[in-house]
Motif scaffolding. Structure first.
Motif, PDB file in Angstrom:
ATOM      1  N   ALA A  50      23.241  85.627  40.534  1.00 37.01           N
ATOM      2  CA  ALA A  50      21.557  84.367  41.331  1.00 37.01           C
ATOM      3  C   ALA A  50      20.661  84.672  39.538  1.00 37.01           C
ATOM      4  O   ALA A  50      20.513  83.682  39.948  1.00 37.01           O
ATOM      5  CB  ALA A  50      20.267  86.300  42.451  1.00 37.01           C
ATOM      6  N   ILE A  51      21.068  85.533  38.708  1.00 37.71           N
ATOM      7  CA  ILE A  51      20.006  85.220  37.660  1.00 37.71           C
ATOM      8  C   ILE A  51      20.578  83.892  37.163  1.00 37.71           C
ATOM      9  O   ILE A  51      19.722  83.562  36.685  1.00 37.71           O
ATOM     10  CB  ILE A  51      20.590  86.618  36.744  1.00 37.71           C
ATOM     11  CG1 ILE A  51      19.977  87.797  37.353  1.00 37.71           C
ATOM     12  CG2 ILE A  51      19.969  86.292  35.663  1.00 37.71           C
ATOM     13  CD1 ILE A  51      20.219  89.390  36.667  1.00 37.71           C
ATOM     14  N   PHE A  52      22.252  84.362  37.075  1.00 43.53           N
ATOM     15  CA  PHE A  52      22.646  82.961  36.606  1.00 43.53           C
ATOM     16  C   PHE A  52      22.091  81.502  37.462  1.00 43.53           C
ATOM     17  O   PHE A  52      21.137  80.392  36.732  1.00 43.53           O
ATOM     18  CB  PHE A  52      23.922  82.873  36.185  1.00 43.53           C
ATOM     19  CG  PHE A  52      24.433  81.741  35.827  1.00 43.53           C
ATOM     20  CD1 PHE A  52      24.395  81.154  34.149  1.00 43.53           C
ATOM     21  CD2 PHE A  52      25.390  80.233  36.815  1.00 43.53           C
ATOM     22  CE1 PHE A  52      25.070  79.842  34.052  1.00 43.53           C
ATOM     23  CE2 PHE A  52      26.169  79.138  36.124  1.00 43.53           C
ATOM     24  CZ  PHE A  52      25.933  78.831  34.928  1.00 43.53           C
TER      25      PHE A  52
ATOM     26  N   ALA B 297      28.837  74.724  28.639  1.00 42.68           N
ATOM     27  CA  ALA B 297      30.133  74.439  28.537  1.00 42.68           C
ATOM     28  C   ALA B 297      30.164  75.564  27.355  1.00 42.68           C
ATOM     29  O   ALA B 297      31.170  75.937  27.228  1.00 42.68           O
ATOM     30  CB  ALA B 297      30.095  72.885  28.140  1.00 42.68           C
ATOM     31  N   ALA B 298      29.074  75.759  26.739  1.00 42.42           N
ATOM     32  CA  ALA B 298      29.586  75.818  25.128  1.00 42.42           C
ATOM     33  C   ALA B 298      29.181  77.857  25.542  1.00 42.42           C
ATOM     34  O   ALA B 298      29.845  78.652  24.291  1.00 42.42           O
ATOM     35  CB  ALA B 298      28.665  75.612  23.863  1.00 42.42           C
TER      36      ALA B 298
ATOM     37  N   SER C 139      34.426  79.288  38.073  1.00 44.20           N
ATOM     38  CA  SER C 139      33.213  79.967  38.707  1.00 44.20           C
ATOM     39  C   SER C 139      31.869  79.507  38.606  1.00 44.20           C
ATOM     40  O   SER C 139      31.865  78.099  39.497  1.00 44.20           O
ATOM     41  CB  SER C 139      33.451  80.104  36.530  1.00 44.20           C
ATOM     42  OG  SER C 139      33.382  79.097  36.234  1.00 44.20           O
ATOM     43  N   ALA C 140      31.216  80.051  38.384  1.00 44.97           N
ATOM     44  CA  ALA C 140      29.487  79.976  38.728  1.00 44.97           C
ATOM     45  C   ALA C 140      29.451  78.933  37.373  1.00 44.97           C
ATOM     46  O   ALA C 140      28.776  78.149  37.881  1.00 44.97           O
ATOM     47  CB  ALA C 140      28.839  81.192  38.838  1.00 44.97           C
ATOM     48  N   ARG C 141      29.948  79.149  37.153  1.00 48.56           N
ATOM     49  CA  ARG C 141      29.202  78.129  35.485  1.00 48.56           C
ATOM     50  C   ARG C 141      29.741  76.717  35.611  1.00 48.56           C
ATOM     51  O   ARG C 141      29.429  75.426  35.515  1.00 48.56           O
ATOM     52  CB  ARG C 141      30.304  78.104  33.990  1.00 48.56           C
ATOM     53  CG  ARG C 141      29.952  77.973  32.947  1.00 48.56           C
ATOM     54  CD  ARG C 141      30.464  78.139  31.237  1.00 48.56           C
ATOM     55  NE  ARG C 141      30.387  79.516  31.439  1.00 48.56           N
ATOM     56  CZ  ARG C 141      31.020  80.939  31.605  1.00 48.56           C
ATOM     57  NH1 ARG C 141      32.475  79.817  32.325  1.00 48.56           N
ATOM     58  NH2 ARG C 141      31.332  82.077  31.100  1.00 48.56           N
TER      59      ARG C 141
ATOM     60  N   GLU D 114      30.177  75.570  39.140  1.00 50.59           N
ATOM     61  CA  GLU D 114      29.512  74.884  39.939  1.00 50.59           C
ATOM     62  C   GLU D 114      28.542  74.312  39.265  1.00 50.59           C
ATOM     63  O   GLU D 114      27.815  73.592  39.672  1.00 50.59           O
ATOM     64  CB  GLU D 114      29.264  75.636  41.169  1.00 50.59           C
ATOM     65  CG  GLU D 114      30.293  76.199  42.141  1.00 50.59           C
ATOM     66  CD  GLU D 114      30.949  75.692  43.255  1.00 50.59           C
ATOM     67  OE1 GLU D 114      29.275  75.490  43.022  1.00 50.59           O
ATOM     68  OE2 GLU D 114      31.681  75.201  43.640  1.00 50.59           O
ATOM     69  N   ALA D 115      27.436  74.781  37.819  1.00 49.88           N
ATOM     70  CA  ALA D 115      26.577  74.268  37.343  1.00 49.88           C
ATOM     71  C   ALA D 115      26.906  73.206  36.235  1.00 49.88           C
ATOM     72  O   ALA D 115      26.315  72.492  37.285  1.00 49.88           O
ATOM     73  CB  ALA D 115      26.052  75.488  36.470  1.00 49.88           C
ATOM     74  N   LEU D 116      27.789  73.132  36.063  1.00 53.81           N
ATOM     75  CA  LEU D 116      28.701  71.821  35.232  1.00 53.81           C
ATOM     76  C   LEU D 116      28.390  70.619  36.111  1.00 53.81           C
ATOM     77  O   LEU D 116      28.049  69.025  35.240  1.00 53.81           O
ATOM     78  CB  LEU D 116      30.057  71.887  34.424  1.00 53.81           C
ATOM     79  CG  LEU D 116      29.445  72.901  32.863  1.00 53.81           C
ATOM     80  CD1 LEU D 116      30.143  73.802  32.587  1.00 53.81           C
ATOM     81  CD2 LEU D 116      27.588  72.727  31.989  1.00 53.81           C
ATOM     82  N   GLU D 117      28.799  70.492  37.185  1.00 57.29           N
ATOM     83  CA  GLU D 117      29.126  69.549  38.289  1.00 57.29           C
ATOM     84  C   GLU D 117      28.168  69.255  39.211  1.00 57.29           C
ATOM     85  O   GLU D 117      28.491  68.816  40.246  1.00 57.29           O
ATOM     86  CB  GLU D 117      30.868  70.128  39.128  1.00 57.29           C
ATOM     87  CG  GLU D 117      31.837  70.072  38.133  1.00 57.29           C
ATOM     88  CD  GLU D 117      32.849  70.251  39.032  1.00 57.29           C
ATOM     89  OE1 GLU D 117      33.049  70.372  40.461  1.00 57.29           O
ATOM     90  OE2 GLU D 117      33.946  71.493  38.198  1.00 57.29           O
ATOM     91  N   GLY D 118      26.936  70.216  38.695  1.00 58.32           N
ATOM     92  CA  GLY D 118      26.007  69.790  40.031  1.00 58.32           C
ATOM     93  C   GLY D 118      25.681  70.770  41.285  1.00 58.32           C
ATOM     94  O   GLY D 118      25.475  69.857  42.581  1.00 58.32           O
ATOM     95  N   PHE D 119      26.391  72.215  40.839  1.00 58.79           N
ATOM     96  CA  PHE D 119      26.127  72.304  42.467  1.00 58.79           C
ATOM     97  C   PHE D 119      26.767  72.169  43.698  1.00 58.79           C
ATOM     98  O   PHE D 119      25.884  71.666  44.625  1.00 58.79           O
ATOM     99  CB  PHE D 119      24.603  72.904  42.286  1.00 58.79           C
ATOM    100  CG  PHE D 119      24.604  73.707  41.214  1.00 58.79           C
ATOM    101  CD1 PHE D 119      24.205  75.270  41.013  1.00 58.79           C
ATOM    102  CD2 PHE D 119      23.216  73.108  40.606  1.00 58.79           C
ATOM    103  CE1 PHE D 119      24.222  76.131  39.877  1.00 58.79           C
ATOM    104  CE2 PHE D 119      23.071  73.521  39.514  1.00 58.79           C
ATOM    105  CZ  PHE D 119      23.219  75.208  39.328  1.00 58.79           C
TER     106      PHE D 119
END
Length: 261
Positions: free
Chosen positions: A84-86, A123-124, A145-147, A149-154
């Motif tokens: 959740a922090i991320f 990404a980095a 990963s959660a990363r 998901e974020a990079l693909e717009g959740f």
């Protein structure tokens, strides 16, 4: 904070901690989560302000790192809210940036802002991520990963959780049942690294299959929804399974929903 508390208060959630019991967790209970929430009370305000100011991803990451340290200090080293922090942190930053500029605060617009402003930094940041149970499961099983998901717009949050939450809320007018419907929809879809860590691919398939069966039989729109949900909760406890990634996604959906009210 309200979104995280809404997720905690929900019951029955298969294998997850609530005020009623500790689910599949022997090292934490609802009190542990409340201590964590108290420790994080200033984080989301701070990261929203950083987003409002258009700070780079590294500044957001440092706020998250500090928040995680406070969380671990408050819980005695137990990870209650790392995901959740991320996720919620990025969404709060995007909300701050958009609100300052008088822009709409829909879920899709928040996701677009995260990718546009901070995607390169996200990404980095892979080599800087903590060596968590989720990251180990990602490496071992090649899971998203959660990363990602974020990079693909959740996509799971915006394409599954938010729509299910809003449809169920509109039909039922009951936040509890709407949130449970959204949680089960995410459980059926998400490649949850918490489940992979605890039960491997077999544990993940079990929860996904049972969640899909719940939805296919009408979900919370049927008279016996609570009986089914309780049954799966007990089965997850017996198998030591806890869909923590789905819980984080539900909290994020509650946050997105709150911006529209």
């Amino acid at each position: 904070m309200a979104a995280l508390h809404a997720e905690l208060a929900l019951y029955p959630k298969p294998g997850l901690v609530s005020p009623m019991d500790s689910g599949a967790h022997s090292d934490m209970d609802a009190t542990t989560f409340l201590r964590s929430l108290f420790a994080l009370r200033h984080y989301f305000v701070a990261i929203a302000a950083a987003g409002e100011a258009g700070m780079p991803f590294e500044a957001l990451r440092q706020l998250g790192v500090a928040a995680e340290r406070r969380m671990l200090a408050a819980t005695g080293g137990i990870n209650t809210h790392r995901g959740a922090i991320f996720c919620l942190g990025l969404l709060a930053a995007a909300a701050g940036w958009r609100q300052r500029r008088g822009l709409i605060l829909t879920g899709d617009s928040l996701a677009e802002t995260v990718v546009t402003l901070w995607g390169d930094g996200i990404a980095a940041s892979g080599s800087q991520s903590p060596d968590s149970n989720g990251s180990r499961a990602t490496r071992r099983y090649g899971a998203r990963s959660a990363r990602d998901e974020a990079l693909e717009g959740f996509p799971t949050l915006m394409g599954v959780a938010v729509p299910e939450l809003e449809i169920a809320q509109a039909r039922l007018g009951c936040p509890e049942r709407a949130r449970l419907q959204a949680l089960f929809a995410v459980m059926a879809d998400l490649e949850d690294t918490n489940l992979l860590h605890r039960g491997g691919p077999e544990g993940l398939r079990f929860v996904q299959t049972e969640a899909r069966r719940f939805l296919d039989h009408g979900g919370v729109f049927t008279p016996h929804w609570r009986t089914f949900a309780l049954g799966l909760h007990r089965a997850c406890i017996a198998r030591n399974l806890s869909p923590g990634g789905a819980a984080d996604t539900l909290a994020a959906a509650c946050f997105v929903q709150s911006l529209r009210s």
